[in-house]
Design a protein around this motif. Structure first.
Motif, PDB file in Angstrom:
ATOM      1  N   SER A 184       0.810  -1.217   0.000  1.00 17.19           N
ATOM      2  CA  SER A 184       0.000   0.000   0.000  1.00 17.19           C
ATOM      3  C   SER A 184       0.845   1.270   0.000  1.00 17.19           C
ATOM      4  CB  SER A 184      -0.923   0.018   1.219  1.00 17.19           C
ATOM      5  OG  SER A 184      -1.801  -1.094   1.201  1.00 17.19           O
ATOM      6  N   GLY A 185       2.167   1.119  -0.004  1.00 20.45           N
ATOM      7  CA  GLY A 185       3.039   2.276  -0.106  1.00 20.45           C
ATOM      8  C   GLY A 185       3.955   2.508   1.078  1.00 20.45           C
TER       9      GLY A 185
ATOM     10  N   GLN B 119      -0.630   3.769  -3.867  1.00 22.37           N
ATOM     11  CA  GLN B 119      -1.127   3.735  -2.488  1.00 22.37           C
ATOM     12  C   GLN B 119      -2.587   3.271  -2.427  1.00 22.37           C
ATOM     13  OE1 GLN B 119      -0.081   7.440  -0.551  1.00 22.37           O
ATOM     14  NE2 GLN B 119       2.102   7.059  -0.816  1.00 22.37           N
TER      15      GLN B 119
END
Length: 207
Positions: free
Chosen positions: A51-52, A139
């Motif tokens: 997700s980053g 993201q």
């Protein structure tokens, strides 16, 4: 059946095997690996990275939170390329056959920023996509519908003109909900048959 304008590949378990349990079974033994996966939220940490979140920083914090498992967490960090692989040769051949036929090839994958950089250096075919939609950069992770919408907007392709292969039913269901054509990947032979059935490759090209 709508005409296909582009083919979208997931990466893990489509082009590169992703079975971390196998690596840790070999490294630790099955019983110790099971304890590790049960006691340490390593899969949740990996999802955060997808997700980053920062790869190194996330795993360093995890090792601080679970000091008794520091050695095992460090293996995930330092031996990541040994966990992510090997490549799935026939799938790579299919990708290249599609490109040779002039069919646009896109990637849509849950993949952390730093792990993807490592993978791209090691697996040269990851640079051969026409467009790449990598969750760590965006993201957003599958099966969030927003990541599919972002690909549609970024690529300009109509949902019904996209053919998407992924190994997880929930990711396929989300794509289908957007109107994409889909294939639940179980093995490269089935994916080859799908591409032939859509007229994207001949049987000879799909070998």
């Amino acid at each position: 059946m709508a005409e296909i304008s582009a083919v979208v590949f997931d990466i893990g378990n489509i082009l590169i095997e992703w079975v971390p349990e196998r690596y840790f079974d070999e490294a630790l033994g099955a019983e110790r690996r099971q304890e590790f996966f049960e006691q340490v939220p390593i899969i949740d940490a990996n999802a955060a990275i997808d997700s980053g979140a920062d790869f190194i920083g996330t795993l360093q914090q995890l090792a601080l939170d679970y000091p008794q498992w520091k050695t095992e967490i460090t293996l995930w960090r330092d031996n990541w390329l040994a966990i992510a692989g090997p490549e799935i040769p026939r799938s790579v051949r299919l990708l290249r056959a599609l490109r040779a036929n002039g069919i646009p090839i896109l990637a849509l994958s849950n993949f952390g920023v730093q792990p993807f950089e490592q993978a791209e250096r090691h697996y040269g075919f990851l640079s051969e996509f026409d467009q790449r939609y990598i969750s760590g950069h965006m993201q957003i992770i599958k099966p969030d519908l927003a990541i599919y919408a972002a690909l549609e907007e970024g690529s300009g392709y109509a949902p019904k003109s996209l053919l998407f292969a992924d190994d997880l039913p929930q990711n396929i269901a989300a794509a289908a909900a957007r109107g994409w054509q889909t294939h639940l990947f179980q093995n490269a032979d089935g994916w080859a048959d799908c591409l032939v059935s859509h007229g994207l490759l001949s049987a000879a090209e799909a070998q």
